[in-house]
Design a protein around this motif. Structure first.
Motif, PDB file in Angstrom:
ATOM      1  N   GLU A 264       1.497 -17.094  10.984  1.00  0.00           N
ATOM      2  CA  GLU A 264       0.167 -17.316  11.937  1.00  0.00           C
ATOM      3  C   GLU A 264      -1.043 -16.512  11.776  1.00  0.00           C
ATOM      4  O   GLU A 264      -0.835 -15.508  11.269  1.00  0.00           O
ATOM      5  CB  GLU A 264       0.919 -17.287  13.181  1.00  0.00           C
ATOM      6  N   GLN A 265      -1.914 -17.084  12.401  1.00  0.00           N
ATOM      7  CA  GLN A 265      -3.101 -16.588  12.691  1.00  0.00           C
ATOM      8  C   GLN A 265      -3.096 -15.102  12.971  1.00  0.00           C
ATOM      9  O   GLN A 265      -2.547 -15.136  14.011  1.00  0.00           O
ATOM     10  CB  GLN A 265      -4.250 -17.399  13.417  1.00  0.00           C
ATOM     11  N   GLY A 266      -3.868 -14.325  12.411  1.00  0.00           N
ATOM     12  CA  GLY A 266      -4.052 -12.923  13.089  1.00  0.00           C
ATOM     13  C   GLY A 266      -2.896 -11.784  12.530  1.00  0.00           C
ATOM     14  O   GLY A 266      -2.752 -10.876  12.440  1.00  0.00           O
ATOM     15  N   VAL A 267      -1.775 -12.722  11.674  1.00  0.00           N
ATOM     16  CA  VAL A 267      -0.794 -11.468  11.183  1.00  0.00           C
ATOM     17  C   VAL A 267      -1.362 -10.814   9.920  1.00  0.00           C
ATOM     18  O   VAL A 267      -2.392 -11.414   9.081  1.00  0.00           O
ATOM     19  CB  VAL A 267       0.237 -12.500  10.742  1.00  0.00           C
ATOM     20  N   ARG A 268      -0.863  -9.502   9.824  1.00  0.00           N
ATOM     21  CA  ARG A 268      -1.374  -8.775   8.755  1.00  0.00           C
ATOM     22  C   ARG A 268      -0.041  -8.363   7.930  1.00  0.00           C
ATOM     23  O   ARG A 268       0.958  -8.099   8.501  1.00  0.00           O
ATOM     24  CB  ARG A 268      -1.881  -7.421   9.122  1.00  0.00           C
ATOM     25  N   LEU A 269      -0.168  -8.379   6.503  1.00  0.00           N
ATOM     26  CA  LEU A 269       0.487  -7.434   5.588  1.00  0.00           C
ATOM     27  C   LEU A 269      -0.055  -6.624   5.270  1.00  0.00           C
ATOM     28  O   LEU A 269      -1.219  -6.502   4.585  1.00  0.00           O
ATOM     29  CB  LEU A 269       0.879  -8.570   4.532  1.00  0.00           C
ATOM     30  N   VAL A 270       0.598  -5.284   5.360  1.00  0.00           N
ATOM     31  CA  VAL A 270      -0.102  -3.884   4.924  1.00  0.00           C
ATOM     32  C   VAL A 270       0.695  -3.457   3.737  1.00  0.00           C
ATOM     33  O   VAL A 270       1.841  -3.178   3.941  1.00  0.00           O
ATOM     34  CB  VAL A 270      -0.191  -2.720   6.123  1.00  0.00           C
ATOM     35  N   LEU A 271       0.272  -3.157   2.713  1.00  0.00           N
ATOM     36  CA  LEU A 271       0.991  -2.647   1.576  1.00  0.00           C
ATOM     37  C   LEU A 271       0.196  -1.143   1.158  1.00  0.00           C
ATOM     38  O   LEU A 271      -1.074  -0.976   1.185  1.00  0.00           O
ATOM     39  CB  LEU A 271       0.604  -3.400   0.271  1.00  0.00           C
ATOM     40  N   SER A 272       1.221  -0.334   0.777  1.00  0.00           N
ATOM     41  CA  SER A 272       0.874   1.276   0.698  1.00  0.00           C
ATOM     42  C   SER A 272       1.073   1.276  -0.781  1.00  0.00           C
ATOM     43  O   SER A 272       2.068   0.910  -1.244  1.00  0.00           O
ATOM     44  CB  SER A 272       1.514   2.032   1.395  1.00  0.00           C
ATOM     45  N   PHE A 273      -0.160   1.939  -1.368  1.00  0.00           N
ATOM     46  CA  PHE A 273       0.114   2.354  -2.767  1.00  0.00           C
ATOM     47  C   PHE A 273       0.112   3.914  -2.784  1.00  0.00           C
ATOM     48  O   PHE A 273      -0.488   4.363  -3.854  1.00  0.00           O
ATOM     49  CB  PHE A 273      -1.237   1.674  -3.359  1.00  0.00           C
ATOM     50  N   ASP A 274       0.663   4.540  -1.872  1.00  0.00           N
ATOM     51  CA  ASP A 274       1.040   5.839  -1.892  1.00  0.00           C
ATOM     52  C   ASP A 274       1.956   5.877  -2.961  1.00  0.00           C
ATOM     53  O   ASP A 274       3.093   5.682  -2.871  1.00  0.00           O
ATOM     54  CB  ASP A 274       1.503   6.440  -0.373  1.00  0.00           C
ATOM     55  N   GLY A 275       1.488   6.912  -4.195  1.00  0.00           N
ATOM     56  CA  GLY A 275       2.508   7.328  -5.160  1.00  0.00           C
ATOM     57  C   GLY A 275       2.586   6.253  -6.229  1.00  0.00           C
ATOM     58  O   GLY A 275       3.262   6.185  -7.162  1.00  0.00           O
ATOM     59  N   ALA A 276       1.719   5.401  -6.084  1.00  0.00           N
ATOM     60  CA  ALA A 276       1.708   4.005  -7.089  1.00  0.00           C
ATOM     61  C   ALA A 276       0.977   4.675  -8.330  1.00  0.00           C
ATOM     62  O   ALA A 276       0.021   5.257  -8.202  1.00  0.00           O
ATOM     63  CB  ALA A 276       1.020   2.875  -6.705  1.00  0.00           C
ATOM     64  N   PRO A 277       1.472   4.052  -9.402  1.00  0.00           N
ATOM     65  CA  PRO A 277       0.721   4.274 -10.722  1.00  0.00           C
ATOM     66  C   PRO A 277      -0.540   3.403 -10.804  1.00  0.00           C
ATOM     67  O   PRO A 277      -0.476   2.316 -10.309  1.00  0.00           O
ATOM     68  CB  PRO A 277       1.904   3.666 -11.765  1.00  0.00           C
ATOM     69  N   ALA A 278      -1.475   4.133 -11.503  1.00  0.00           N
ATOM     70  CA  ALA A 278      -2.809   3.259 -11.741  1.00  0.00           C
ATOM     71  C   ALA A 278      -2.408   2.229 -12.422  1.00  0.00           C
ATOM     72  O   ALA A 278      -1.478   2.181 -13.331  1.00  0.00           O
ATOM     73  CB  ALA A 278      -3.667   4.230 -12.472  1.00  0.00           C
ATOM     74  N   GLY A 279      -3.448   1.128 -12.425  1.00  0.00           N
ATOM     75  CA  GLY A 279      -3.389  -0.168 -13.514  1.00  0.00           C
ATOM     76  C   GLY A 279      -3.678  -1.385 -12.548  1.00  0.00           C
ATOM     77  O   GLY A 279      -4.177  -1.088 -11.199  1.00  0.00           O
ATOM     78  N   ILE A 280      -3.371  -2.400 -12.873  1.00  0.00           N
ATOM     79  CA  ILE A 280      -3.961  -3.709 -12.275  1.00  0.00           C
ATOM     80  C   ILE A 280      -2.659  -4.436 -11.727  1.00  0.00           C
ATOM     81  O   ILE A 280      -1.472  -4.381 -12.312  1.00  0.00           O
ATOM     82  CB  ILE A 280      -4.361  -4.650 -13.542  1.00  0.00           C
ATOM     83  N   TYR A 281      -2.501  -4.666 -10.434  1.00  0.00           N
ATOM     84  CA  TYR A 281      -1.448  -5.314  -9.654  1.00  0.00           C
ATOM     85  C   TYR A 281      -2.027  -6.759  -9.592  1.00  0.00           C
ATOM     86  O   TYR A 281      -2.708  -7.055  -8.442  1.00  0.00           O
ATOM     87  CB  TYR A 281      -1.452  -4.748  -8.465  1.00  0.00           C
ATOM     88  N   PRO A 282      -1.804  -7.819 -10.376  1.00  0.00           N
ATOM     89  CA  PRO A 282      -2.206  -9.153 -10.198  1.00  0.00           C
ATOM     90  C   PRO A 282      -1.049  -9.732  -9.292  1.00  0.00           C
ATOM     91  O   PRO A 282      -0.059  -9.552  -9.115  1.00  0.00           O
ATOM     92  CB  PRO A 282      -2.319  -9.808 -11.487  1.00  0.00           C
ATOM     93  N   PHE A 283      -1.958 -10.591  -8.275  1.00  0.00           N
ATOM     94  CA  PHE A 283      -1.004 -11.501  -7.306  1.00  0.00           C
ATOM     95  C   PHE A 283      -1.583 -12.727  -7.346  1.00  0.00           C
ATOM     96  O   PHE A 283      -2.851 -13.120  -7.713  1.00  0.00           O
ATOM     97  CB  PHE A 283      -1.099 -10.492  -5.872  1.00  0.00           C
ATOM     98  N   ARG A 284      -0.695 -13.637  -6.478  1.00  0.00           N
ATOM     99  CA  ARG A 284      -1.438 -14.955  -6.222  1.00  0.00           C
ATOM    100  C   ARG A 284      -0.811 -15.221  -4.640  1.00  0.00           C
ATOM    101  O   ARG A 284       0.136 -14.545  -4.232  1.00  0.00           O
ATOM    102  CB  ARG A 284      -0.590 -15.881  -6.968  1.00  0.00           C
TER     103      ARG A 284
END
Length: 130
Positions: free
Chosen positions: A91-111
């Motif tokens: 629904e409108q106003g909903v947020r998805l928050v992703l944390s990249f704490d400790g993530a390796p460098a690189g490209i994260y492709p998504f759709r």
């Protein structure tokens, strides 16, 4: 349209108690007709940053990482943090928050799937272990 400079959401920072030294990037999801819109389509972030996806319309949006396009280390990170297959944004106003704490460098492709064909984007992450 260029990405706003982090932190892009002071309300999210206050709501979740996010420290001032953590950058917050924002991607807006919307659509019209059979088109889904993603702004921006590319985020440049660093290990430790947060990326939030915000629904601006009243459509359902589903974010999926392109597992074939991820490095084995990036895929392992997303799976270990249970961020590889987030729930649909309903629904409108909903947020998805992703944390990249400790993530390796690189490209994260998504759709992002919604009405019409999927829209592709990517998170380009610097820092951390390659």
């Amino acid at each position: 349209m260029p990405e706003p400079p982090p932190p892009s959401d002071p309300e999210l920072r206050a709501e979740l108690g996010i420290p001032d030294d953590v950058s917050i990037h924002r991607v807006d999801l919307s659509g019209r007709g059979d088109q889904t819109r993603l702004v921006p389509t590319e985020i440049h972030a660093a290990t430790g940053d947060l990326v939030q996806f915000v629904v601006l319309d009243q459509r359902v949006h589903l974010l999926r990482f392109d597992t074939a396009g991820l490095s084995p280390e990036a895929l392992a990170f997303l799976r270990s943090t249970e961020q590889d297959a987030p729930p649909p944004l309903l629904e409108q106003g909903v947020r998805l928050v992703l944390s990249f704490d400790g993530a390796p460098a690189g490209i994260y492709p998504f759709r992002v799937e919604g009405s019409g064909p999927p829209v592709r984007g990517r998170i380009v992450l610097s820092g951390g272990e390659p």
